[in-house]
Design a protein around this motif. Structure first.
Motif, PDB file in Angstrom:
ATOM      1  N   MET A   1       0.661  25.592  22.697  1.00 48.10           N
ATOM      2  CA  MET A   1       1.243  24.279  22.516  1.00 48.10           C
ATOM      3  C   MET A   1       1.088  23.500  23.819  1.00 48.10           C
ATOM      4  SD  MET A   1       5.090  23.171  21.432  1.00 48.10           S
ATOM      5  CE  MET A   1       5.862  23.608  22.951  1.00 48.10           C
ATOM      6  N   ILE A   2       0.625  22.241  23.699  1.00 49.71           N
ATOM      7  CA  ILE A   2       0.451  21.418  24.896  1.00 49.71           C
ATOM      8  C   ILE A   2       1.447  20.263  24.966  1.00 49.71           C
ATOM      9  CG2 ILE A   2      -1.969  22.017  25.148  1.00 49.71           C
ATOM     10  CD1 ILE A   2      -2.662  19.243  24.020  1.00 49.71           C
ATOM     11  N   GLY A   3       2.224  20.064  23.910  1.00 50.65           N
ATOM     12  CA  GLY A   3       3.202  18.980  23.917  1.00 50.65           C
ATOM     13  C   GLY A   3       3.802  18.786  22.547  1.00 50.65           C
ATOM     14  N   LYS A   4       4.482  17.660  22.398  1.00 54.87           N
ATOM     15  CA  LYS A   4       5.132  17.324  21.124  1.00 54.87           C
ATOM     16  C   LYS A   4       4.880  15.852  20.808  1.00 54.87           C
ATOM     17  CE  LYS A   4       8.789  20.754  21.413  1.00 54.87           C
ATOM     18  NZ  LYS A   4       8.631  21.514  20.201  1.00 54.87           N
ATOM     19  N   VAL A   5       4.870  15.523  19.521  1.00 57.73           N
ATOM     20  CA  VAL A   5       4.751  14.142  19.064  1.00 57.73           C
ATOM     21  C   VAL A   5       5.779  13.900  17.970  1.00 57.73           C
ATOM     22  CG1 VAL A   5       2.310  13.842  19.613  1.00 57.73           C
ATOM     23  CG2 VAL A   5       2.962  14.718  17.377  1.00 57.73           C
ATOM     24  N   LYS A   6       6.163  12.648  17.819  1.00 58.46           N
ATOM     25  CA  LYS A   6       7.082  12.255  16.750  1.00 58.46           C
ATOM     26  C   LYS A   6       6.305  11.415  15.750  1.00 58.46           C
ATOM     27  CE  LYS A   6      11.552  10.043  15.980  1.00 58.46           C
ATOM     28  NZ  LYS A   6      12.679   9.397  16.663  1.00 58.46           N
ATOM     29  N   TYR A   7       6.350  11.798  14.485  1.00 55.07           N
ATOM     30  CA  TYR A   7       5.682  11.050  13.426  1.00 55.07           C
ATOM     31  C   TYR A   7       6.612   9.954  12.929  1.00 55.07           C
ATOM     32  CZ  TYR A   7       3.711   9.825   8.911  1.00 55.07           C
ATOM     33  OH  TYR A   7       3.206   9.130   7.845  1.00 55.07           O
ATOM     34  N   ILE A   8       6.089   8.735  12.872  1.00 48.90           N
ATOM     35  CA  ILE A   8       6.833   7.599  12.332  1.00 48.90           C
ATOM     36  C   ILE A   8       5.985   6.982  11.234  1.00 48.90           C
ATOM     37  CG2 ILE A   8       7.841   5.342  12.823  1.00 48.90           C
ATOM     38  CD1 ILE A   8       8.237   6.319  15.718  1.00 48.90           C
ATOM     39  N   GLY A   9       6.453   7.053  10.016  1.00 54.15           N
ATOM     40  CA  GLY A   9       5.717   6.527   8.878  1.00 54.15           C
ATOM     41  C   GLY A   9       6.273   7.116   7.600  1.00 54.15           C
ATOM     42  N   LYS A  10       5.604   6.846   6.493  1.00 53.46           N
ATOM     43  CA  LYS A  10       6.033   7.372   5.203  1.00 53.46           C
ATOM     44  C   LYS A  10       5.838   8.880   5.187  1.00 53.46           C
ATOM     45  CE  LYS A  10       4.824   3.212   2.683  1.00 53.46           C
ATOM     46  NZ  LYS A  10       3.946   2.624   1.671  1.00 53.46           N
ATOM     47  N   SER A  11       6.854   9.596   4.724  1.00 54.45           N
ATOM     48  CA  SER A  11       6.742  11.049   4.551  1.00 54.45           C
ATOM     49  C   SER A  11       5.786  11.309   3.392  1.00 54.45           C
ATOM     50  CB  SER A  11       8.105  11.657   4.233  1.00 54.45           C
ATOM     51  OG  SER A  11       9.023  11.395   5.269  1.00 54.45           O
ATOM     52  N   PHE A  12       5.000  12.383   3.506  1.00 55.97           N
ATOM     53  CA  PHE A  12       4.120  12.719   2.394  1.00 55.97           C
ATOM     54  C   PHE A  12       4.020  14.227   2.204  1.00 55.97           C
ATOM     55  CE2 PHE A  12       1.449  11.777   6.082  1.00 55.97           C
ATOM     56  CZ  PHE A  12       0.618  12.871   6.175  1.00 55.97           C
ATOM     57  N   GLY A  13       4.347  14.639   0.998  1.00 55.93           N
ATOM     58  CA  GLY A  13       4.196  16.020   0.575  1.00 55.93           C
ATOM     59  C   GLY A  13       5.032  17.027   1.332  1.00 55.93           C
ATOM     60  N   VAL A  14       5.231  18.176   0.724  1.00 57.32           N
ATOM     61  CA  VAL A  14       5.964  19.248   1.388  1.00 57.32           C
ATOM     62  C   VAL A  14       5.115  19.912   2.461  1.00 57.32           C
ATOM     63  CG1 VAL A  14       7.493  19.745  -0.556  1.00 57.32           C
ATOM     64  CG2 VAL A  14       5.286  20.895  -0.417  1.00 57.32           C
ATOM     65  N   GLY A  16       2.912  18.066   4.417  1.00 59.99           N
ATOM     66  CA  GLY A  16       2.369  16.982   5.228  1.00 59.99           C
ATOM     67  C   GLY A  16       3.232  16.691   6.436  1.00 59.99           C
ATOM     68  N   LEU A  17       3.541  15.410   6.609  1.00 58.51           N
ATOM     69  CA  LEU A  17       4.352  14.957   7.736  1.00 58.51           C
ATOM     70  C   LEU A  17       5.599  14.258   7.223  1.00 58.51           C
ATOM     71  CD1 LEU A  17       1.473  13.465   9.920  1.00 58.51           C
ATOM     72  CD2 LEU A  17       2.543  15.712  10.148  1.00 58.51           C
ATOM     73  N   THR A  18       6.671  14.374   7.966  1.00 57.92           N
ATOM     74  CA  THR A  18       7.959  13.798   7.592  1.00 57.92           C
ATOM     75  C   THR A  18       8.362  12.743   8.614  1.00 57.92           C
ATOM     76  OG1 THR A  18       8.618  15.888   6.578  1.00 57.92           O
ATOM     77  CG2 THR A  18      10.384  14.348   7.119  1.00 57.92           C
ATOM     78  N   ASN A  19       8.807  11.590   8.126  1.00 55.15           N
ATOM     79  CA  ASN A  19       9.218  10.495   8.993  1.00 55.15           C
ATOM     80  C   ASN A  19      10.272  10.957  10.012  1.00 55.15           C
ATOM     81  OD1 ASN A  19       9.337   7.775   9.903  1.00 55.15           O
ATOM     82  ND2 ASN A  19      11.158   7.464   8.676  1.00 55.15           N
ATOM     83  N   ASN A  20      10.081  10.549  11.257  1.00 53.21           N
ATOM     84  CA  ASN A  20      10.983  10.824  12.381  1.00 53.21           C
ATOM     85  C   ASN A  20      11.076  12.293  12.787  1.00 53.21           C
ATOM     86  OD1 ASN A  20      11.813   8.181  13.084  1.00 53.21           O
ATOM     87  ND2 ASN A  20      13.103   8.149  11.270  1.00 53.21           N
ATOM     88  N   LYS A  21      10.167  13.134  12.307  1.00 55.49           N
ATOM     89  CA  LYS A  21      10.175  14.550  12.677  1.00 55.49           C
ATOM     90  C   LYS A  21       9.266  14.766  13.891  1.00 55.49           C
ATOM     91  CE  LYS A  21       9.678  19.196  10.859  1.00 55.49           C
ATOM     92  NZ  LYS A  21       9.418  20.020   9.669  1.00 55.49           N
ATOM     93  N   ILE A  22       9.655  15.704  14.744  1.00 54.46           N
ATOM     94  CA  ILE A  22       8.882  16.036  15.939  1.00 54.46           C
ATOM     95  C   ILE A  22       8.028  17.262  15.647  1.00 54.46           C
ATOM     96  CG2 ILE A  22       9.043  16.772  18.339  1.00 54.46           C
ATOM     97  CD1 ILE A  22      11.624  15.073  18.495  1.00 54.46           C
ATOM     98  N   TYR A  23       6.747  17.194  16.035  1.00 60.71           N
ATOM     99  CA  TYR A  23       5.783  18.255  15.760  1.00 60.71           C
ATOM    100  C   TYR A  23       5.166  18.775  17.053  1.00 60.71           C
ATOM    101  CZ  TYR A  23       6.121  16.674  10.960  1.00 60.71           C
ATOM    102  OH  TYR A  23       6.604  16.344   9.726  1.00 60.71           O
ATOM    103  N   ASP A  24       4.788  20.060  17.032  1.00 55.57           N
ATOM    104  CA  ASP A  24       4.108  20.676  18.165  1.00 55.57           C
ATOM    105  C   ASP A  24       2.636  20.298  18.163  1.00 55.57           C
ATOM    106  OD1 ASP A  24       6.399  22.025  19.025  1.00 55.57           O
ATOM    107  OD2 ASP A  24       5.969  23.764  17.768  1.00 55.57           O
ATOM    108  N   VAL A  25       2.117  19.911  19.334  1.00 56.04           N
ATOM    109  CA  VAL A  25       0.705  19.574  19.499  1.00 56.04           C
ATOM    110  C   VAL A  25      -0.028  20.825  19.978  1.00 56.04           C
ATOM    111  CG1 VAL A  25      -0.956  18.151  20.749  1.00 56.04           C
ATOM    112  CG2 VAL A  25       1.251  17.189  20.084  1.00 56.04           C
TER     113      VAL A  25
END
Length: 61
Positions: A1-14, A16-25
């Motif tokens: 893991m080199i960092g983290k990002v926060k996804y901002i947008g429409k959530s899609f699928g189980v 996929g990506l969820t709005n306002n969730k932080i993910y490992d890069v």
């Protein structure tokens, strides 16, 4: 893991990506970013406009 990002947008699928969730890069591979998404697996997403491959209308900002 080199960092983290926060996804901002429409959530899609189980798996996929969820709005306002932080993910490992895992890596940055311009113009993409490899993250561990909701499927708990690593996938490439666009750095500028991450979206669902099945429905590109569902995308982040």
């Amino acid at each position: 893991m080199i960092g983290k990002v926060k996804y901002i947008g429409k959530s899609f699928g189980v798996d996929g990506l969820t709005n306002n969730k932080i993910y490992d890069v895992i890596s940055v591979e311009p113009p993409f970013i490899r993250i561990i998404d909701d499927s708990e697996e690593d996938y490439l997403y666009s750095l500028s406009k991450p979206s669902c491959l099945e429905n590109p209308k569902l995308c982040g900002v």
